[in-house]
Design a protein around this motif. Sequence first.
Motif, PDB file in Angstrom:
ATOM      1  N   ASP A 106       0.867  -1.179   0.021  1.00 30.27           N
ATOM      2  CA  ASP A 106      -0.280  -0.010   0.034  1.00 30.27           C
ATOM      3  C   ASP A 106       0.911   1.268   0.034  1.00 30.27           C
ATOM      4  O   ASP A 106       1.835   1.090   0.744  1.00 30.27           O
ATOM      5  CB  ASP A 106      -0.904   0.226   1.171  1.00 30.27           C
ATOM      6  N   ILE A 122      -3.668  10.984  -1.678  1.00 31.08           N
ATOM      7  CA  ILE A 122      -3.992   9.850  -2.435  1.00 31.08           C
ATOM      8  C   ILE A 122      -3.468   8.657  -1.992  1.00 31.08           C
ATOM      9  O   ILE A 122      -2.473   8.770  -1.201  1.00 31.08           O
ATOM     10  CB  ILE A 122      -3.740  10.292  -3.926  1.00 31.08           C
ATOM     11  N   SER A 123      -4.091   7.601  -2.064  1.00 34.40           N
ATOM     12  CA  SER A 123      -3.416   6.315  -2.001  1.00 34.40           C
ATOM     13  C   SER A 123      -3.763   5.334  -2.864  1.00 34.40           C
ATOM     14  O   SER A 123      -4.745   5.271  -3.652  1.00 34.40           O
ATOM     15  CB  SER A 123      -3.863   6.006  -0.321  1.00 34.40           C
ATOM     16  N   VAL A 124      -3.259   4.094  -2.999  1.00 33.35           N
ATOM     17  CA  VAL A 124      -3.324   2.697  -3.629  1.00 33.35           C
ATOM     18  C   VAL A 124      -3.031   1.647  -2.715  1.00 33.35           C
ATOM     19  O   VAL A 124      -2.214   1.663  -1.569  1.00 33.35           O
ATOM     20  CB  VAL A 124      -2.832   2.886  -4.889  1.00 33.35           C
ATOM     21  N   LYS A 125      -4.023   0.726  -2.616  1.00 37.14           N
ATOM     22  CA  LYS A 125      -3.945  -0.323  -1.702  1.00 37.14           C
ATOM     23  C   LYS A 125      -3.820  -1.703  -2.498  1.00 37.14           C
ATOM     24  O   LYS A 125      -4.406  -1.854  -3.514  1.00 37.14           O
ATOM     25  CB  LYS A 125      -5.173  -0.408  -0.725  1.00 37.14           C
ATOM     26  N   ARG A 142      -7.842  -3.989  -5.735  1.00 39.00           N
ATOM     27  CA  ARG A 142      -7.026  -2.855  -5.818  1.00 39.00           C
ATOM     28  C   ARG A 142      -7.964  -1.636  -5.517  1.00 39.00           C
ATOM     29  O   ARG A 142      -8.891  -1.638  -6.036  1.00 39.00           O
ATOM     30  CB  ARG A 142      -6.382  -2.626  -7.179  1.00 39.00           C
ATOM     31  N   LYS A 143      -7.426  -0.776  -4.516  1.00 41.16           N
ATOM     32  CA  LYS A 143      -8.426   0.287  -4.330  1.00 41.16           C
ATOM     33  C   LYS A 143      -7.457   1.428  -4.363  1.00 41.16           C
ATOM     34  O   LYS A 143      -6.222   1.617  -3.891  1.00 41.16           O
ATOM     35  CB  LYS A 143      -8.765   0.178  -2.601  1.00 41.16           C
ATOM     36  N   TYR A 144      -8.043   2.589  -5.032  1.00 43.39           N
ATOM     37  CA  TYR A 144      -7.551   3.841  -5.416  1.00 43.39           C
ATOM     38  C   TYR A 144      -8.491   4.652  -4.587  1.00 43.39           C
ATOM     39  O   TYR A 144      -9.735   4.936  -4.406  1.00 43.39           O
ATOM     40  CB  TYR A 144      -7.476   4.240  -6.570  1.00 43.39           C
ATOM     41  N   ARG A 145      -7.699   5.784  -3.460  1.00 45.84           N
ATOM     42  CA  ARG A 145      -8.492   6.724  -2.766  1.00 45.84           C
ATOM     43  C   ARG A 145      -7.788   8.022  -2.786  1.00 45.84           C
ATOM     44  O   ARG A 145      -6.649   8.088  -2.907  1.00 45.84           O
ATOM     45  CB  ARG A 145      -8.610   6.269  -1.361  1.00 45.84           C
ATOM     46  N   GLU A 162     -13.420   6.490  -3.291  1.00 41.70           N
ATOM     47  CA  GLU A 162     -12.718   5.417  -3.541  1.00 41.70           C
ATOM     48  C   GLU A 162     -13.231   4.730  -4.668  1.00 41.70           C
ATOM     49  O   GLU A 162     -14.497   4.724  -4.814  1.00 41.70           O
ATOM     50  CB  GLU A 162     -12.980   4.632  -2.321  1.00 41.70           C
TER      51      GLU A 162
END
Length: 169
Positions: A106, A122-125, A142-145, A162
Amino acid sequence: PASLYGAGNQVVGVHDALPAGVSYDNLTLIRSLGGFTVGLSMATLQYGRSKETDSTGGILGNVEADDQSGALTLAGKVIPGIITGVAIKYLKSRLADTSANTTALDAGLIVELTDANLSFGISVKNLGKELTYVSEVAALPRKYRGGIAWHTDNLLLTGDVESALTGMQ
């Protein structure tokens, strides 16, 4: 992961007993070290018992399933107004007598505009390989926030969006 920065020194434990025998447990240790914050967490999600059936619908017995994870997170202010964070995770999933495991990453970034009392993040998991159960492959979601925060001395307003994409590597 970047939002862990500045959390201080904490020990956080959670236990949730949910309907149908489902439970969630988490233990997180957070420590400030110099200009960085380090987190270590372990979590378990137990799904309870389900009936196992054959191809005709006949009941064979009960099966149990659970997911486990462990993560090491590092967050810090790399330059004034820019905070980054990264978490390395180990994931294990079990269904009856079959299990699968993988590692994932992450990553996140926060930009602070202190003169305007604004922050953007911003983040990506779940950057990583899929879980493989014998011959069955399950992609990590895959999650983008993205988020924004504005504050005064007495008020904090936040918002985020998200998007979850499965199967994208």
